[in-house]
Write a protein that holds these residues in place. Sequence first.
Motif, PDB file in Angstrom:
ATOM      1  N   TRP A 202       0.823  -1.213   0.000  1.00 52.07           N
ATOM      2  CA  TRP A 202       0.000   0.000   0.000  1.00 52.07           C
ATOM      3  C   TRP A 202       0.854   1.259   0.000  1.00 52.07           C
ATOM      4  O   TRP A 202       0.589   2.206  -0.762  1.00 52.07           O
ATOM      5  N   MET A 205       2.366   1.798  -3.411  1.00 50.62           N
ATOM      6  CA  MET A 205       1.422   2.310  -4.394  1.00 50.62           C
ATOM      7  C   MET A 205       1.179   3.806  -4.210  1.00 50.62           C
ATOM      8  O   MET A 205       1.204   4.580  -5.170  1.00 50.62           O
ATOM      9  N   SER A 257      -4.659   1.441 -14.087  1.00 49.87           N
ATOM     10  CA  SER A 257      -3.813   0.997 -12.981  1.00 49.87           C
ATOM     11  C   SER A 257      -4.490   1.272 -11.642  1.00 49.87           C
ATOM     12  O   SER A 257      -4.561   0.390 -10.769  1.00 49.87           O
ATOM     13  N   ASN A 261      -6.035  -1.632  -9.010  1.00 48.55           N
ATOM     14  CA  ASN A 261      -5.615  -1.732  -7.612  1.00 48.55           C
ATOM     15  C   ASN A 261      -6.781  -1.548  -6.653  1.00 48.55           C
ATOM     16  O   ASN A 261      -6.897  -2.270  -5.651  1.00 48.55           O
ATOM     17  N   TYR A 264      -9.132  -4.602  -6.665  1.00 51.57           N
ATOM     18  CA  TYR A 264      -8.552  -5.724  -5.928  1.00 51.57           C
ATOM     19  C   TYR A 264      -8.767  -5.561  -4.428  1.00 51.57           C
ATOM     20  O   TYR A 264      -9.035  -6.514  -3.707  1.00 51.57           O
ATOM     21  N   GLN A 265      -8.634  -4.317  -3.955  1.00 49.79           N
ATOM     22  CA  GLN A 265      -8.715  -4.090  -2.514  1.00 49.79           C
ATOM     23  C   GLN A 265     -10.156  -3.976  -2.019  1.00 49.79           C
ATOM     24  O   GLN A 265     -10.479  -4.447  -0.933  1.00 49.79           O
TER      25      GLN A 265
END
Length: 313
Positions: A202, A205, A257, A261, A264-265
Amino acid sequence: MAAFNLTYSDPPTFTLTGIPGLEAAHVWISIPFSTFYIIGLLGNFTLLSVVVKEQTLHKPMYLLLCMLAFTDIATPTFVMPKVLGIFWFNLKGITEGGCLAQMFFLHTVSVMHSATLVTMAFDRYIAICNPLRYATMLTNARIAKLGLVGLIRAVLFILPLPLLLSRQPFCASRIILHTQCEHIAVVKMVCGDITVTRIYGWVLMFVVMGFDLTLITLSYGLIISAVLRISSKNAHQKAFNTCTAHICVMLIYYTPSLFSNLTYQFGQGIASHIHVILVDLYLLIPPMLNPIIYGVKTKELRDKVGKYTCCRR
């Protein structure tokens, strides 16, 4: 005499399932995937070839385009051969070392790609806001040094990811519900405590994308401010035209992108095959579109490409 029995065990392997739930359609899905991959390779290799051959294109802007093309070639190439092996020949096995290596190179190139976009934004800022100092501030040697710094940054940021995961115990099944060893997909297979790994992912990112996007936004904010102070409409149009291609490239890179992300979270209700397809397309679509965008929007490059690709009398 003592006898020694030496036993050798195969290296631990993982299984990449491909696209979960769509295994029967793998061959059909491979058609657009391989098409996008081939088009991207042809476009980026053409761009590199033209810039290398043409002395008039040996400028900072085109050196940056070459750096972008290298990342666009490397990004899908680290993934697509294995993906097509799964789709065509059902070759789903991958060693633990191979999986972690794929993850490292894939994410390293991604961070390098982001650094290249930041440098391109800086290039446009100098070209528009300080045109008289452009030739002295941005030389080919300086661009090369910035590229090297971006590569070192990417390696240092991404290297801890496989190192942290290599120390973790993986579940007995060792099945990765994905076509590639993406970091988040591999983390889901860990049976130990992943708090440190997840936090670092995290932080990485937000630091990389947040820092890079902040610099890009700042550059374009200053560009817009400078352009609006110009009274000539022709000057407005010319200035914005020089930035259009870069803005398009940034949108097709950062938007999917961030979406990938975040889904997914937080996108627990989204089917796993949607996640996988989105990630695969994120690796294929930008590399395919980038040379097309710059070929269309950059007249000098378009003319040189036409010189080498079109038949001359």
